[in-house]
Scaffold this motif. Structure first.
Motif, PDB file in Angstrom:
ATOM      1  N   GLU A 104       0.683  -0.654   0.234  1.00 37.75           N
ATOM      2  CA  GLU A 104      -0.265   0.282   0.022  1.00 37.75           C
ATOM      3  C   GLU A 104       0.737   0.960  -0.232  1.00 37.75           C
ATOM      4  O   GLU A 104       0.667   2.253  -0.844  1.00 37.75           O
ATOM      5  N   PHE A 140      -5.880  -0.964  -7.219  1.00 33.48           N
ATOM      6  CA  PHE A 140      -5.289   0.459  -6.475  1.00 33.48           C
ATOM      7  C   PHE A 140      -4.928   0.799  -8.064  1.00 33.48           C
ATOM      8  O   PHE A 140      -5.220   2.120  -8.612  1.00 33.48           O
ATOM      9  N   SER A 193       2.549   1.768  -3.149  1.00 36.60           N
ATOM     10  CA  SER A 193       1.897   2.054  -4.322  1.00 36.60           C
ATOM     11  C   SER A 193       1.690   3.207  -4.682  1.00 36.60           C
ATOM     12  O   SER A 193       1.750   4.518  -5.279  1.00 36.60           O
TER      13      SER A 193
END
Length: 131
Positions: free
Chosen positions: A60, A114, A63
């Motif tokens: 996460e 994402f 990203s």
């Protein structure tokens, strides 16, 4: 009368010639845009994502790091479903090659979601920008 017809024909022919010269043919924009996006967005996103993963960041955080260090936040994509999918496949291929040992299949799926969300934003960029 014959001279008038000949002159009229020459003027019309010249007009069509100038119009076709000044109005270039339509290119396959999506194919060109995908190549540009692969170079400007896909490669850079993969590079920055792998850089963050190698430093130990979560998927996460990696990203977000990649998003903040690429053009993905600023580009506008065409409203073509296959465009984002093809760009994702290209980007994922680089990620797998460059840092596949740092990412699990589950993290890959999260990253895909994402990327698709950001792709949706990029397809509707005019809705997100202030007027």
């Amino acid at each position: 009368m014959e001279k008038i017809k000949k002159d009229f024909f020459m003027i019309i022919t010249l007009g069509f010639f100038l119009f076709s010269f000044l109005h270039p043919p339509i290119l396959e924009a999506i194919e060109l845009d995908l190549t540009a996006a692969q170079n400007a967005v896909g490669e850079r996103f993969a590079s920055k994502f792998c850089e963050a993963k190698e430093k130990g960041f979560s998927s996460e955080s990696s990203s977000e790091y990649a998003l903040n260090n690429t053009y993905l936040k600023f580009v506008a994509f065409p409203e073509d479903e296959t465009f984002v999918e093809d760009l994702w496949d290209f980007t994922l291929g680089i990620i797998r090659k460059d840092c596949g040992n740092y990412i699990s299949e589950n993290e890959e799926n999260i990253l895909r979601e994402f990327f698709q969300e950001e792709g949706e934003i990029a397809k509707n960029r005019d809705l997100y920008l202030p007027n």
